[in-house]
Design an enzyme around this catalytic site. Sequence first.
Site, short mmCIF file in Angstrom:
data_model
loop_
_atom_site.label_atom_id
_atom_site.label_comp_id
_atom_site.label_asym_id
_atom_site.label_seq_id
_atom_site.Cartn_x
_atom_site.Cartn_y
_atom_site.Cartn_z
N CYS A 10 19.02 42.49 -1.50
CA CYS A 10 19.83 41.31 -1.82
C CYS A 10 19.14 40.59 -2.99
O CYS A 10 18.01 40.95 -3.36
CB CYS A 10 19.90 40.39 -0.61
SG CYS A 10 18.25 39.86 -0.11
N SER A 27 12.89 45.42 10.09
CA SER A 27 13.74 44.48 9.35
C SER A 27 14.90 44.04 10.23
O SER A 27 15.69 44.87 10.71
CB SER A 27 14.25 45.17 8.08
OG SER A 27 15.51 44.68 7.73
N ASN A 81 17.66 42.41 9.55
CA ASN A 81 19.04 42.66 9.08
C ASN A 81 19.39 44.15 9.14
O ASN A 81 20.54 44.53 9.30
CB ASN A 81 19.29 42.03 7.71
CG ASN A 81 18.67 42.82 6.59
OD1 ASN A 81 19.26 43.77 6.11
ND2 ASN A 81 17.46 42.46 6.19
N GLU A 107 11.19 33.47 8.73
CA GLU A 107 12.11 32.43 8.24
C GLU A 107 12.24 31.31 9.27
O GLU A 107 12.17 30.12 8.93
CB GLU A 107 13.48 33.06 7.95
CG GLU A 107 14.50 32.05 7.48
CD GLU A 107 15.91 32.62 7.41
OE1 GLU A 107 16.06 33.82 7.07
OE2 GLU A 107 16.84 31.87 7.71
S1 SF4 Z 1 19.33 38.01 2.95
FE1 SF4 Z 1 17.76 36.41 3.00
S2 SF4 Z 1 16.52 36.77 1.20
FE2 SF4 Z 1 18.40 37.89 0.90
S3 SF4 Z 1 19.72 36.53 -0.32
FE3 SF4 Z 1 20.19 36.25 1.87
S4 SF4 Z 1 18.93 34.56 2.54
FE4 SF4 Z 1 18.09 35.29 0.61
#
Ligand code: SF4
Length: 288
Positions: free
Chosen positions: A15, A229, A231, A131
């Site tokens: 990202c 990770s 995500n 985070e």
């Molecule tokens: S996934 Fe996390 S690090 Fe990536 S753009 Fe979104 S908020 Fe920012």
Amino acid sequence: MSIMRVVRARALGFCAGVRRTVDLALGAAKKYRLKLFSMGPLIHNERALRDMADLGFSVLDEDELPETLVHSVTVIRAHGIGPQTRRELLRRGTKIIDATCPKVRKSQLKALELFEKGFTLFIAGEKNHGEVRGIRMFARNSLVVEDEGGAFDAAKTLFSKNKTAKTAVIGQTTISNAEYLAICSAIKQFFPDLAVYDTICGATMARQKAIAGLCAETDALVIAGDSASSNTRRLLAAAAEYAKPAWIVSNASALPPELGSFGVIGLSAGTSTPDVLIGEIERAISML
Ligand code: SF4
């Protein structure tokens, strides 16, 4: 040898926040002849971390900072850090390169604002995620809730102590929409006036949404990345919602043997998976 068809997700991989972190770290390595540190692992990906270690980066643990960090540069990762940690780093004499993702920074500032306005803040996310650990330092009375059941229990306890508490909720940027809604509903059972803030990152959402399209046109999915990770794990969970066989694959030589029995393979990747790794895994699948 058969050539297997691989379909890439419409959105996958790094990202903007992670790409910026990597760019700032590479820039620091080029510019400074000083000891290099990152505050926690810069990216949740083994391969990317090895590359960073090769550049000279050592990883700091915020619970065990060395006595002194003079003659060093420390890169703050996209997850950000709390104000106390920043103070501790500066006190030890390191130069800070701040790669906190602007979206995470927004959540930190919102947490601070709500705390100063007297709200009790619920943070929907993983307790031990960098985070969340950082954000909660901006609102010292915050309650981290990891799921719907935890949110219900925390709201019930707060209600028993203070029925008129002003409450607000923000989410870890990588939480899924469905989980966030379920957590908000659980808290609203006790605090119907709960102020809900939309802090879910579009990049994460786009990768999760793309899984739906991918499941419709493929037989099985490979999620390129590390299970460390969050995500990346969520992409796997999204595939499970469509009852699609799916695996997290960390490198090109770790493909599951069962993959060979499917015709069309969907390929996705978490926001911390480097492009080069996605390419290597894609080539390995197509040659199965
Ligand atoms: S996934 Fe996390 S690090 Fe990536 S753009 Fe979104 S908020 Fe920012």
